[in-house]
Design a protein around this motif. Structure first.
Motif, mmCIF file in Angstrom:
data_model
loop_
_atom_site.group_PDB
_atom_site.id
_atom_site.type_symbol
_atom_site.label_atom_id
_atom_site.label_comp_id
_atom_site.label_asym_id
_atom_site.label_seq_id
_atom_site.Cartn_x
_atom_site.Cartn_y
_atom_site.Cartn_z
ATOM 1 N N THR A 102 0.861 -1.175 0.000
ATOM 2 C CA THR A 102 0.000 0.000 0.000
ATOM 3 C C THR A 102 0.898 1.225 0.000
ATOM 4 O O THR A 102 1.837 1.310 0.785
ATOM 5 N N ARG A 117 -4.408 7.244 -0.990
ATOM 6 C CA ARG A 117 -3.879 5.920 -0.671
ATOM 7 C C ARG A 117 -4.201 4.956 -1.806
ATOM 8 O O ARG A 117 -5.322 4.911 -2.292
ATOM 9 N N LYS A 150 -3.975 0.941 -2.681
ATOM 10 C CA LYS A 150 -3.787 -0.380 -2.079
ATOM 11 C C LYS A 150 -3.484 -1.420 -3.147
ATOM 12 O O LYS A 150 -3.899 -1.285 -4.292
ATOM 13 N N ASN A 151 -2.783 -2.448 -2.741
ATOM 14 C CA ASN A 151 -2.546 -3.634 -3.565
ATOM 15 C C ASN A 151 -1.928 -3.294 -4.925
ATOM 16 O O ASN A 151 -2.503 -3.587 -5.970
#
Length: 110
Positions: A56, A77, A79-80
Motif C-alpha cells: 500500500t 492511498r 492499495k494492492n
C-alpha cells in the motif's frame, strides 16, 4: 553442467570453489543462489524503500491525469499495487478513479 558467465565481466572462464563461483579474469567471487534472487524487478519509492507486489502506497504530490476531470490529490492511498517493467512501473486501481499506472518516484510506502 555448464557454469554461468561472470556477472561483472561476462567472462566464460568461471570455476567453482566450494559453494562460490570464481572468475579468474576479474577475481570476482559470488554465490549463484544469491545472484538469482537479486535479478528480480527492483522498484524504489520516493523515500528509497523497496516496493513489492501487494504493498500500500500514498501519493506524495498532486498528479494531473490526462483526460480526467480532476487531479489525483496528495495523500491518496493506493492499495494492492502490482510492479511492472517500464517507465510507469506501478500498476494499480485507485478507488473512485479506476485502473492507472504510476511512477514510483511519486509514491511512498506506508
Amino acid at each position: 553442467m555448464s557454469l554461468p558467465n561472470c556477472p561483472k565481466c561476462q567472462s566464460e572462464y568461471v570455476y567453482e570453489d566450494g559453494i562460490l563461483l570464481v572468475c579468474p579474469e576479474c577475481a570476482y567471487e559470488w554465490n549463484p543462489a544469491e545472484v538469482e534472487k537479486e535479478e528480480g524487478l527492483v522498484v524504489i519509492d520516493a523515500n528509497g524503500k523497496q516496493l513489492a507486489d501487494g504493498d500500500t502506497v500514498t501519493l506524495i504530490k498532486d498528479l494531473k491525469v490526462k483526460g480526467a476531470p480532476k487531479d489525483l490529490k496528495q495523500g491518496t492511498r493506493v492499495k494492492n499495487i502490482r510492479l511492472v517493467e517500464g517507465d510507469h512501473n506501478i500498476d494499480c486501481k485507485i478507488d473512485g478513479f479506476g485502473a492507472m499506472k504510476l511512477k514510483s518516484e511519486f509514491v511512498k510506502k506506508l
